[in-house]
Design a protein around this motif. Structure first.
Motif, PDB file in Angstrom:
ATOM      1  N   VAL A 154      18.513 -82.331   8.027  1.00 35.28           N
ATOM      2  CA  VAL A 154      17.202 -82.129   7.412  1.00 35.28           C
ATOM      3  C   VAL A 154      16.850 -80.663   7.643  1.00 35.28           C
ATOM      4  CG1 VAL A 154      14.762 -82.741   7.443  1.00 35.28           C
ATOM      5  CG2 VAL A 154      16.489 -84.506   7.844  1.00 35.28           C
ATOM      6  N   THR A 155      16.735 -79.906   6.559  1.00 37.54           N
ATOM      7  CA  THR A 155      16.488 -78.470   6.667  1.00 37.54           C
ATOM      8  C   THR A 155      15.000 -78.177   6.544  1.00 37.54           C
ATOM      9  OG1 THR A 155      18.649 -78.029   5.663  1.00 37.54           O
ATOM     10  CG2 THR A 155      17.093 -76.207   5.749  1.00 37.54           C
ATOM     11  N   VAL A 156      14.519 -77.322   7.446  1.00 38.01           N
ATOM     12  CA  VAL A 156      13.097 -76.985   7.489  1.00 38.01           C
ATOM     13  C   VAL A 156      12.930 -75.475   7.389  1.00 38.01           C
ATOM     14  CG1 VAL A 156      10.986 -77.062   8.889  1.00 38.01           C
ATOM     15  CG2 VAL A 156      12.592 -78.991   8.928  1.00 38.01           C
ATOM     16  N   THR A 157      12.088 -75.039   6.468  1.00 40.70           N
ATOM     17  CA  THR A 157      11.699 -73.631   6.423  1.00 40.70           C
ATOM     18  C   THR A 157      10.536 -73.448   7.371  1.00 40.70           C
ATOM     19  OG1 THR A 157      12.422 -73.351   4.130  1.00 40.70           O
ATOM     20  CG2 THR A 157      10.812 -71.770   4.970  1.00 40.70           C
ATOM     21  N   LEU A 158      10.711 -72.589   8.365  1.00 40.03           N
ATOM     22  CA  LEU A 158       9.692 -72.395   9.390  1.00 40.03           C
ATOM     23  C   LEU A 158       8.593 -71.477   8.894  1.00 40.03           C
ATOM     24  CD1 LEU A 158      12.074 -72.066  12.467  1.00 40.03           C
ATOM     25  CD2 LEU A 158      10.792 -74.086  11.714  1.00 40.03           C
ATOM     26  N   THR A 182      12.793 -78.629   3.275  1.00 38.38           N
ATOM     27  CA  THR A 182      13.319 -78.140   1.989  1.00 38.38           C
ATOM     28  C   THR A 182      14.451 -79.018   1.470  1.00 38.38           C
ATOM     29  OG1 THR A 182      14.653 -76.568   3.260  1.00 38.38           O
ATOM     30  CG2 THR A 182      12.612 -75.747   2.302  1.00 38.38           C
ATOM     31  N   THR A 183      15.245 -79.577   2.359  1.00 34.86           N
ATOM     32  CA  THR A 183      16.266 -80.549   1.956  1.00 34.86           C
ATOM     33  C   THR A 183      16.319 -81.655   3.010  1.00 34.86           C
ATOM     34  OG1 THR A 183      18.077 -79.387   3.104  1.00 34.86           O
ATOM     35  CG2 THR A 183      17.688 -78.804   0.798  1.00 34.86           C
ATOM     36  N   GLY A 184      16.609 -82.868   2.562  1.00 30.00           N
ATOM     37  CA  GLY A 184      16.766 -83.970   3.490  1.00 30.00           C
ATOM     38  C   GLY A 184      15.565 -84.868   3.643  1.00 30.00           C
ATOM     39  N   LEU A 185      14.538 -84.675   2.799  1.00 31.62           N
ATOM     40  CA  LEU A 185      13.372 -85.556   2.898  1.00 31.62           C
ATOM     41  C   LEU A 185      13.773 -87.009   2.655  1.00 31.62           C
ATOM     42  CD1 LEU A 185      10.304 -85.756   3.329  1.00 31.62           C
ATOM     43  CD2 LEU A 185      10.006 -85.421   0.864  1.00 31.62           C
ATOM     44  N   LEU A 208      17.460 -80.039  11.495  1.00 31.68           N
ATOM     45  CA  LEU A 208      17.335 -81.231  12.324  1.00 31.68           C
ATOM     46  C   LEU A 208      18.400 -82.215  11.858  1.00 31.68           C
ATOM     47  CD1 LEU A 208      14.536 -79.772  12.405  1.00 31.68           C
ATOM     48  CD2 LEU A 208      13.488 -82.025  12.529  1.00 31.68           C
ATOM     49  N   THR A 209      19.317 -82.545  12.728  1.00 28.49           N
ATOM     50  CA  THR A 209      20.324 -83.540  12.366  1.00 28.49           C
ATOM     51  C   THR A 209      19.834 -84.897  12.854  1.00 28.49           C
ATOM     52  OG1 THR A 209      22.068 -81.881  12.563  1.00 28.49           O
ATOM     53  CG2 THR A 209      22.746 -84.193  12.536  1.00 28.49           C
ATOM     54  N   ILE A 210      19.561 -85.787  11.911  1.00 32.50           N
ATOM     55  CA  ILE A 210      18.975 -87.096  12.211  1.00 32.50           C
ATOM     56  C   ILE A 210      19.932 -88.184  11.749  1.00 32.50           C
ATOM     57  CG2 ILE A 210      17.042 -88.649  11.744  1.00 32.50           C
ATOM     58  CD1 ILE A 210      15.268 -86.207  11.384  1.00 32.50           C
ATOM     59  N   ASN A 211      20.375 -89.000  12.687  1.00 31.69           N
ATOM     60  CA  ASN A 211      21.364 -90.044  12.379  1.00 31.69           C
ATOM     61  C   ASN A 211      22.552 -89.461  11.613  1.00 31.69           C
ATOM     62  OD1 ASN A 211      19.811 -91.910  13.686  1.00 31.69           O
ATOM     63  ND2 ASN A 211      19.193 -93.042  11.863  1.00 31.69           N
ATOM     64  N   GLY A 212      22.961 -88.261  12.017  1.00 32.47           N
ATOM     65  CA  GLY A 212      24.125 -87.613  11.430  1.00 32.47           C
ATOM     66  C   GLY A 212      23.866 -86.861  10.147  1.00 32.47           C
ATOM     67  N   ALA A 213      22.637 -86.920   9.608  1.00 39.13           N
ATOM     68  CA  ALA A 213      22.316 -86.266   8.334  1.00 39.13           C
ATOM     69  C   ALA A 213      21.422 -85.052   8.576  1.00 39.13           C
ATOM     70  CB  ALA A 213      21.636 -87.244   7.393  1.00 39.13           C
TER      71      ALA A 213
END
Length: 265
Positions: free
Chosen positions: A123-127, A230-233, A116-121
């Protein structure tokens, strides 16, 4: 006679003391009972408020534990083919519905990660494999560009509910994809920081809106958990730190939040 009067006064004094002690004991018991009742009421109110916030704040398209390796669907998970039912109008014209899949007989593996790219950053999600119908729907919407350049329209900052809600192209909290499907992966579900779950407007009304949990939240297990950040919290916590536009614990983020894109792999 004088002695008798003194004894009587002592007797009256003794009884007075005994009555005071009895009242104090009764007061102590009463206060303890009120404390238990008040505590129970507070817990009940917290649960109700959490549910109301989720029905509205996380209430999705009509208005908010990784699975084991066992191949048997866990309680609360959809069994058999995923059924996507028409519901309302799609916020994106001519979207259609996801291709039907049977989680027990997949010929092509479902995606295991989402970015998920949020405001250009990023956020990686393990499904979560325990939510195949949700993962299938997410991949469909991501491929269609449904989420591109949409807003994350709601932020909650209370002690018991810390979420950022996204997934509505209309930015109103009432938009959806024109279809809905059943809950899954909710049995015993909890919502600690990092959880990604579906918003809904009631049981089995999942659509496109989802919420990102940036702090441990107390919710009933009514919302399909389909991933873990997993990353980007820190991207989400940074948004939350700025607060809401109304200064309350529930509102739009004070800093506009754009979901630039969602990709799955």
């Amino acid at each position: 006679m004088a002695q008798s009067a003194k004894q009587r006064r002592r007797e009256l004094a003794r009884k007075h003391v005994e009555r005071q002690q009895a009242r104090r004991a009764a007061d102590t018991v009463r206060k303890r009972k009120i404390g238990i009742v008040v505590g129970t009421v507070i817990v009940a109110v917290a649960l109700v408020m959490g549910t109301l916030l989720v029905s509205g704040a996380l209430g999705g398209d009509d208005d908010p534990v990784a699975a084991g390796s066992d191949s048997t669907p866990s309680p609360g998970a959809a069994a058999g083919p995923c059924a996507y039912r028409a519901a309302g109008e799609s916020a994106v014209p001519d979207l259609g519905t996801p291709p039907g899949v049977d989680p027990a007989a997949l010929t092509t593996p479902l995606p295991t990660t989402a970015t998920l790219t949020i405001n250009g950053a990023p956020v990686t999600v393990t499904l979560d494999a325990g939510a195949p119908c949700t993962v299938n729907s997410l991949a469909f919407l991501a491929t269609a560009g449904y989420y591109d350049a949409t807003s994350c329209h709601r932020l909650t900052t209370s002690e018991t509910l810390k979420v950022l809600q996204c997934g509505d192209p209309t930015g109103t909290g009432s938009g959806g994809p024109g279809y809905e499907y059943d809950n899954e992966n909710t049995d015993g579900a909890t919502y600690p920081a990092g959880t990604v779950a579906m918003a809904n407007g009631g049981p089995n009304t999942n659509g496109s809106q989802f919420f990102l949990v940036y702090g441990d939240s107390q919710l009933p297990p009514d919302y399909t958990v389909f991933g873990q950040i997993t990353t980007g919290l820190d991207v989400i916590t940074g948004i939350a730190d700025a607060g809401t536009d109304n200064g309350l614990e529930d509102g739009a983020p004070i800093t506009p939040v754009t979901l630039d894109s969602v990709t799955t792999a």
